[in-house]
Design an enzyme around this catalytic site. Structure first.
Site, mmCIF file in Angstrom:
data_model
loop_
_atom_site.group_PDB
_atom_site.id
_atom_site.type_symbol
_atom_site.label_atom_id
_atom_site.label_comp_id
_atom_site.label_asym_id
_atom_site.label_seq_id
_atom_site.Cartn_x
_atom_site.Cartn_y
_atom_site.Cartn_z
ATOM 1 N N GLY A 181 0.817 -1.199 0.000
ATOM 2 C CA GLY A 181 0.000 0.000 0.000
ATOM 3 C C GLY A 181 0.851 1.249 0.000
ATOM 4 O O GLY A 181 2.082 1.186 0.133
ATOM 5 N N PRO A 186 2.563 4.875 1.177
ATOM 6 C CA PRO A 186 3.231 5.233 2.440
ATOM 7 C C PRO A 186 2.254 5.869 3.423
ATOM 8 O O PRO A 186 1.348 6.607 3.038
ATOM 9 C CB PRO A 186 4.313 6.242 2.006
ATOM 10 C CG PRO A 186 4.498 6.020 0.545
ATOM 11 C CD PRO A 186 3.191 5.554 0.012
ATOM 12 N N GLY A 187 2.456 5.572 4.686
ATOM 13 C CA GLY A 187 1.675 6.222 5.726
ATOM 14 C C GLY A 187 0.359 5.578 6.063
ATOM 15 O O GLY A 187 -0.416 6.147 6.835
ATOM 16 N N GLY A 199 0.094 2.678 7.616
ATOM 17 C CA GLY A 199 0.234 1.914 8.841
ATOM 18 C C GLY A 199 0.689 0.485 8.644
ATOM 19 O O GLY A 199 0.357 -0.368 9.474
ATOM 20 N N LYS A 200 1.454 0.209 7.599
ATOM 21 C CA LYS A 200 1.878 -1.170 7.351
ATOM 22 C C LYS A 200 2.813 -1.662 8.451
ATOM 23 O O LYS A 200 2.670 -2.776 8.958
ATOM 24 C CB LYS A 200 2.564 -1.245 5.976
ATOM 25 C CG LYS A 200 1.694 -0.853 4.810
ATOM 26 C CD LYS A 200 2.392 -1.068 3.493
ATOM 27 C CE LYS A 200 3.592 -0.175 3.318
ATOM 28 N NZ LYS A 200 3.248 1.263 3.289
ATOM 29 N N THR A 201 3.793 -0.834 8.816
ATOM 30 C CA THR A 201 4.749 -1.252 9.846
ATOM 31 C C THR A 201 4.079 -1.393 11.208
ATOM 32 O O THR A 201 4.331 -2.351 11.949
ATOM 33 C CB THR A 201 5.905 -0.244 9.914
ATOM 34 O OG1 THR A 201 6.504 -0.118 8.619
ATOM 35 C CG2 THR A 201 6.962 -0.694 10.895
ATOM 36 N N SER A 234 -4.783 2.265 -18.619
ATOM 37 C CA SER A 234 -6.179 2.386 -18.189
ATOM 38 C C SER A 234 -6.842 3.682 -18.616
ATOM 39 O O SER A 234 -8.002 3.915 -18.267
ATOM 40 C CB SER A 234 -6.256 2.262 -16.664
ATOM 41 O OG SER A 234 -5.546 3.314 -16.050
ATOM 42 N N LYS A 252 -8.989 4.225 -6.866
ATOM 43 C CA LYS A 252 -9.694 5.074 -7.832
ATOM 44 C C LYS A 252 -11.086 5.436 -7.339
ATOM 45 O O LYS A 252 -11.575 6.545 -7.571
ATOM 46 C CB LYS A 252 -9.764 4.349 -9.175
ATOM 47 C CG LYS A 252 -8.385 4.167 -9.827
ATOM 48 C CD LYS A 252 -8.458 3.443 -11.151
ATOM 49 C CE LYS A 252 -7.077 3.327 -11.783
ATOM 50 N NZ LYS A 252 -7.079 2.615 -13.069
#
Length: 995
Positions: free
Chosen positions: A475, A477-478, A480-482, A889, A932
Site C-alpha cells: 500500500g 506510504p503512511g 500503517g503497514k509497519t 487504463s 480510484k
C-alpha cells in the site's frame, strides 16, 4: 675498535704483564709526582675489581722516550710468545732485545690499510690480512728482527655514502685494493705499529708513534717512505692546557659512572702508561671514544697538543651525552620490563590462589563451563546435529592456545551457537476476541487485514499449533503497514523483530558471512533469534520492494530460501553452517509497489493490499488516535484546546489528501506545537502581570503609610497616574493590555486588586490557571497554524466542456483524478493528425493512438458523413504537465474525449471512467479499484465507469466506500458511448442503478 679488542681478548690473553720482568720494566704509577696522573690513577681505582682486565687490553708504555723501556716491553712480549722453557731461550731473548734498532730508524715500512679506525700510539689493534704477499712480508719482517709496519686509515670510497655502514662490503673493497690505487686511498698520517704477533691471518699491532707518508717505494706489497712526526713543543705549566686536561679527566669520571667498559680501559691505562703526558691523555680519550673514524683521524693528525686536547674534549663530551641517553633508555626499558614482569607474576599468583580456593578456573575452562551451562537447559530440545557440532567445537577449544586466532573464531562461533533459542517457543494466545480488541485499539478500519490475522489465529486454535506464514502488506506510504506488524505481534503474544531491507545489496546481511572472513557475523535472521530469545517471533521485513542488487550478489534471490514455507524449516546460515528451523516464524513483509518485487519472491508471499483511507476514516483516525497521542506528547490538557471537526476536515481535504495518514499526523503535531507555544507565552505574561502588580501594590502601600492620605484622594491619585501614559512604565502597559482580555470578574478596582495581591502564592497560582482561555482551532483560523492550503479541488470544471473527460488514475501515493483534454488545432483536407503532451509514457502514447483509431471507427458508424478526424489536426493533453504518466487504463477516457470533440457534445456531468480499450472496442480490466473509487469520492463524482472484469474487486470494498456512487460495469466501448452521450442522460441522469 673496543669491540674488536674485547672479542680478541681470548686470543691475546697470554700477553700478560704482571710478570717480574714487566713490573721492573714499567715505572710504578705511585711514584709519579704529576697531580694529573694521581687524578687519572684515582679513576682507575674505580674498576680494579676486574683483575684480568690487563689481558683484555694493553697499552704500551712511552714508546718514544728512548730510555730502553720499549726494549724491555718488547723483550717480555717476545719471551711470552715464544714460550721458551729454559734459561737459554730467555738469555737469547735478552740478547736480541739489546741489538734492536730504534723505531725512529725505520724510514721505509710496509703500508697496512685500516678500514674502521686509526691506531693511536700506545694501543693494541688486531687486524686481518687477506693478501698472502703482504702477510708473508710481515712474517719475514718479524723474523728479520724488524717487526714494524705503517698503519694508515683508509679513506672512504668517493662514490659511497659514509653514513651507511656495510661491514662485509667494506672489507671486500679493502682486500681488492692494490698498489697505486691503495696508495691513493690511504690517509697521509698514520702510526708506526709494532707487529706483536701473527696468528693465521690475524696480526696484532701495537702503536708507537705518528708517521707521514712521503712517497711510494713498491706496489706489491705496498711499501712507502715515511717521516716520523713529533708533537709541537708546549709548555707543561700552561693554564689552558692544564684546564683542558682537567676537563677531559672530569668528563671521563662522569662517563665512568655509567660505563663499566671504560673503567677497564682506565685501569689498564693507568697501570701501564708510564710517565703521564698531555699528548697521551689526548690520544687515550680519542681512542676509547665512540667517535667516527674521521674525527679520530683528525685527532691523530693534530700535532699541536692544546688543539689535540680540545678535539679530544669534544669527543669525550659527546660520549658523555651518549652515555646519558643510553642510561635513560636502559632505565626506561628496565622499568617497563620490571613492571610488566611484576604484573604478570602477581596475576599468575592471583590465578593460582583463586584456583586453589575454587573461586576461579583458567580462561579456557571458564569459557567451556560457560558454554556448557548455557546449552544444558536446551539440550533436550536442541537438534542432535547441533549438539554434535557444539561438542566438537568445545573439544577443539580445549586444544587451542588462547593467543591463537583460531581460538577467538571458535569462541565466537560457540557463543552464537549456544545463545540461539533452540526449541524455545513463546506461548501464543489464540483468543480471537482479544486479538480483535487489540487490532481495533491500534488501527481504525483495515477490515481485510484484520480478518486475515483473525483467520490465522483461528486456524492455530483449531490445530493446537501455529505454522509460520508469509504475509505481504502492500500500500501507499503512511497507511500503517509497519505498525500493523507490531499490533499483530501483540495480538498473538509473539516477540517482535523488525529489519529493513530497503537498499540492501549484500547477500551476507541475510545469509551471513563465512567464518573464514575477518569480522564474520551471522545473517539478520540469526541475529533476530538471538535478540528475541524465541524460535517463533514475528519478523517484519520492511521495504521488500526496494531491495538493491550489488556486486555481493542478489539479496532478493537470497530471500527465497528464507521466505519459502517448504524450505525455511532447514534454513542454512553461512556462518553457523547448521540448519535452523524457521517454520514457526511469522513473516510480515511491507511494500509500496508489488510490481517492484521479483516474481519468484512474490509467489511465496500472500499479498494483502491496503489501499488507503477515505475522508471519513481519516476523520476517525485523526480524532481517536492522532490527536490524542499528539496532545499527550505535547503536554497539553484536553480542556485547554478544542479542534473542531470542520478544522480536521479542512486539514484532510486541503493539506493531507494522500492515501496515508503520516502527513496528517505531522500537521496535527504542527498545530499542537504552535498551541503549546501560545499557552506558554500566555503563562509567562500572566506571571509578569502578577509580579508587576505585586511591585506596584508595595509601592502604593508605602506611599500611603508615609503620607496617610484620604482614601478618596488615594483612589483619585491612582486613577490620575494610570491615565497619564508618560508616567507608566513599559511592563505596566503590558499589564493594562492583558487586563482588557481578562474576564469581567477579574477586572476589579485597584483596591480590590491590592487586597488580592496580599493573598498567598497558592491563591495566585489558582487565579493564573483560571485565567488561561481555551484555544479554539476552527476552519477559519487553521491557516494560522499550518499555512496556506497545499491542495485545491481536483475538480477543475463543474460542467466539463466539449472534448474534456475525467479519468481515474492510480499512483504509489493512492488514487487521483485527472482530466484528458482534446482540442482542435487546425482543420483542412487531409490534415488529420494527433499531437500528444503531458509527459506521457510509451504505453500511454500507444493508448492514445488506439483511442484515435477506435474513435474514428465509431464516428464513421454513427455519423458516416462526418470527416472530422480525416481533416482535423488535434492536440490531446493530460494535465498536470509536470507529472510523468503511464499506463493503459486511460484508453476509454481518451476515446471519449476525442468523440466528444468530434461530435461537439459534452459528456455527462459528474462522470469519471477508467479502463483499457482495444482496437475492437473491448474494455479490459484495470487495477487499483479501491484507490480510484476513493479518488472519485474525494472529487464528488457520482457516476463511475469500470470494466466488467473489475466487478468482483468493487464488491469487496467496504460499504462506506461504495455509498452514494452510481457505478456502471461495461464490456464494450459502445456502452460507455451510450452512457456518456445519451441525450436523456447528458445532464441530470437519475436512472442509473444506485449501488
Amino acid at each position: 675498535m673496543l669491540k674488536l679488542i674485547t672479542s680478541s681478548s681470548s686470543r691475546i690473553h697470554h700477553h700478560r704483564f704482571p710478570s717480574a720482568a714487566a713490573v721492573t720494566a714499567l715505572r710504578p704509577v705511585a711514584e709519579s709526582s704529576s697531580p694529573l696522573l694521581r687524578v687519572l690513577n684515582s679513576l682507575g681505582g674505580l674498576g680494579r675489581r676486574n683483575g684480568n682486565s690487563v689481558g683484555r687490553l694493553f697499552f704500551c708504555s712511552g714508546s718514544g722516550s728512548g730510555d730502553g723501556s720499549d726494549k724491555a716491553v718488547d723483550a717480555e712480549v717476545k719471551s711470552t710468545e715464544s714460550g721458551a722453557p729454559d734459561e737459554a731461550q730467555a738469555k737469547a731473548s735478552s740478547a736480541i732485545v739489546s741489538t734492536y734498532p730504534r723505531p725512529e730508524d725505520y724510514l721505509t715500512v710496509l703500508a697496512l690499510p685500516l678500514p674502521h679506525r686509526p691506531l693511536f700510539p700506545g694501543f693494541y689493534m688486531p687486524i686481518y690480512v687477506k693478501d698472502p704477499k703482504l702477510l708473508a712480508a710481515l712474517q719475514e719482517s718479524r723474523e728479520r728482527q724488524a717487526p714494524y709496519a705503517g698503519a694508515f686509515l683508509l679513506k672512504d670510497d668517493p662514490g659511497a655514502d659514509p653514513s651507511i655502514v656495510s661491514g662485509s662490503e667494506t672489507e671486500k673493497s679493502v682486500y681488492d685494493l692494490k698498489g697505486k690505487e691503495l696508495f691513493n686511498r690511504l690517509h697521509e698520517v698514520g702510526t708506526l705499529a709494532q707487529i706483536s704477533s701473527i696468528h693465521g691471518e690475524q696480526v696484532i699491532l701495537i702503536g708507537h708513534r705518528r708517521l707521514r707518508i712521503t712517497e711510494m717505494v713498491s706496489e706489491d706489497p705496498l711499501t712507502v717512505k715515511v717521516d716520523h712526526l713529533k708533537d709541537k713543543p708546549y709548555n707543561k705549566d700552561d693554564d689552558l692546557i692544564k684546564a683542558t686536561s682537567f676537563e677531559v679527566i672530569s668528563t671521563l669520571r662522569d662517563v665512568l659512572k655509567t660505563s663499566s667498559l671504560w673503567r677497564d680501559h682506565v685501569q689498564t691505562y693507568t697501570k701501564h702508561i708510564g710517565d703521564f703526558t698531555y699528548p697521551k691523555l689526548a690520544d687515550f680519550g680519542a681512542a676509547i671514544s665512540g667517535a667516527n673514524k674521521l674525527q679520530c683521524q683528525e685527532v691523530l693528525e693534530e700535532l699541536d697538543v692544546y688543539k689535540r686536547l680540545k678535539l679530544t674534549l669534544e669527543l669525550v663530551k659527546k660520549e658523555m651525552e651518549i652515555s646519558k641517553i643510553q642510561e635513560s633508555i636502559a632505565k626506561a626499558i628496565e622499568e617497563k620490563i620490571s613492571g610488566e614482569q611484576r604484573r604478570y607474576l602477581l596475576n599468575e599468583q592471583l590465578k593460582a590462589i583463586k584456583k586453589e580456593l575454587g573461586l576461579e578456573t583458567d580462561d579456557k575452562t571458564a569459557l567451556t563451563s560457560k558454554f556448557r551451562e548455557r546449552i544444558e537447559p536446551k539440550r533436550e530440545k536442541c537438534p542432535p546435529h547441533v549438539l554434535q557440532v557444539i561438542d566438537e567445537e568445545l573439544t577443539k577449544l580445549q586444544l587451542l592456545e588462547a593467543s591463537s586466532s583460531e581460538f577467538s573464531v571458535t569462541r565466537n562461533y560457540l557463543d552464537w551457537l549456544t545463545a540461539l533459542p533452540w526449541g524455545e517457543y513463546s506461548d501464543e494466545n489464540f483468543d480471537v476476541t482479544r486479538a480483535q480488541g487489540i487490532l481495533d485499539e491500534d488501527h481504525y478500519g483495515l477490515t481485510d487485514v484484520k480478518e486475515r490475522i483473525l483467520e490465522f489465529i483461528a486456524v492455530g486454535k483449531l490445530r493446537g499449533t501455529s505454522q509460520g506464514k508469509i504475509i505481504c502488506l502492500s500500500g501507499p506510504p503512511g497507511v500503517g503497514k509497519t505498525s500493523i506488524g507490531r499490533s499483530i505481534a501483540r495480538a498473538l503474544n509473539r516477540k517482535f523483530f523488525r529489519f529493513s531491507v530497503g537498499g540492501l545489496a549484500d547477500v551476507a546481511e541475510i545469509k551471513g558471512h563465512r567464518r573464514t572472513y575477518i569480522g564474520a557475523m551471522p545473517g539478520k535472521m540469526v541475529q533476530c533469534l538471538k535478540n528475541v530469545g524465541t524460535a517463533n517471533p514475528l519478523v517484519l521485513i520492511d521495504e521488500i520492494d526496494k531491495l538493491g542488487r550489488g556486486h555481493a550478489g542478489d539479496p532478493a534471490s537470497a530471500l527465497l530460501e528464507l521466505l519459502d514455507p517448504e524450505q525455511n524449516a532447514n534454513f542454512l546460515d553461512h556462518y553457523l553452517d547448521v540448519p535452523i528451523d524457521l517454520s514457526k516464524v511469522l513473516f510480515v513483509c511491507t511494500a509500496n509497489v508489488v510490481e517492484m518485487i521479483p516474481n519468484p519472491l512474490l509467489d511465496r508471499m500472500e499479498v494483502v493490499a491496503i489501499a488507503g483511507y477515505i475522508t471519513d476514516e481519516k476523520m476517525h483516525i485523526a480524532r481517536d488516535y492522532l490527536e490524542k497521542s499528539t496532545r499527550e506528547a505535547c503536554g497539553i490538557k484536553p480542556e485547554q484546546v478544542e479542534v473542531t471537526d470542520a478544522a480536521l476536515l479542512s486539514l484532510i481535504e486541503n493539506y493531507c489528501r494522500e492515501a496515508g495518514v503520516r502527513n496528517l499526523q505531522k500537521h496535527i503535531e504542527k498545530i499542537y506545537r504552535k498551541i503549546a507555544l501560545q499557552l506558554v507565552r500566555k503563562g509567562e505574561t500572566k506571571a509578569t502581570v502578577a509580579s508587576v502588580q505585586s511591585v506596584e501594590a508595595k509601592r502604593v502601600e508605602e506611599d500611603n503609610v508615609e503620607s496617610h492620605p484620604d482614601p478618596n484622594q488615594k483612589e483619585s491619585s491612582m486613577v490620575a497616574d494610570s491615565s497619564n501614559p508618560e508616567q507608566m512604565s513599559e511592563p505596566y502597559n503590558e499589564v493594562d493590555k492583558e487586563q482588557t482580555d481578562l474576564p469581567v470578574d477579574q477586572s476589579e478596582s485597584p483596591e480590590n486588586q491590592l487586597t488580592d495581591v496580599k493573598e498567598g502564592s497558592d491563591e495566585d497560582k489558582e487565579i493564573e490557571t483560571t485565567t488561561i482561555e481555551k484555544v479554539l482551532v476552527d476552519k477559519s483560523n487553521i491557516a494560522d497554524y499550518v499555512g496556506k492550503p497545499v491542495f485545491h479541488a481536483e475538480r477543475i470544471y463543474d460542467q466539463t466542456p466539449i472534448g474534456v473527460v475525467m479519468g481515474l488514475a492510480w499512483t504509489a501515493m493512492g488514487g487521483s483524478t485527472l482530466y484528458i483534454e482534446t482540442t482542435l488545432v487546425e482543420e483542412g483536407d487531409g490534415k488529420g493528425a494527433l499531437n500528444l503532451t503531458g509527459q506521457l509514457g510509451d504505453v500511454m502514447k500507444e493508448s492514445a493512438q488506439i483511442a484515435h483509431t477506435v474513435a474514428r471507427r465509431i464516428l464513421l458508424e454513427k455519423e458516416p458523413e462526418n470527416r472530422f478526424f480525416a481533416n482535423s489536426k488535434l492536440h490531446l493533453h493530460v494535465p498536470a504537465g509536470a507529472t510523468p504518466k503511464d499506463g493503459p487504463s486511460a484508453g476509454c477516457t481518451m476515446t471519449t474525449s476525442l468523440l466528444s470533440l468530434a461530435m461537439k457534445k459534452p459528456v455527462k456531468k459528474d462522470l469519471a471512467m477508467t479502463g483499457e480499450v482495444t482496437l475492437t472496442g473491448k474494455i479490459l480490466p484495470i487495477g487499483g479499484v479501491k484507490e480510484k473509487t476513493i479518488a472519485a469520492r474525494r472529487s464528488e463524482v457520482k457516476t463511475i465507469v469500470f470494466p466488467s472484469a473489475n466487478r468482483r474487486d468493487f464488491d469487496e470494498l467496504a460499504p462506506n466506500v461504495k455509498e452514494g456512487l452510481d457505478v456502471h460495469f461495461v464490456d464494450d466501448f459502445m456502452q460507455i458511448f451510450d452512457l456518456a452521450f445519451d441525450d436523456d442522460n447528458s445532464q441530470h441522469s437519475e436512472k442509473s442503478v444506485s449501488l
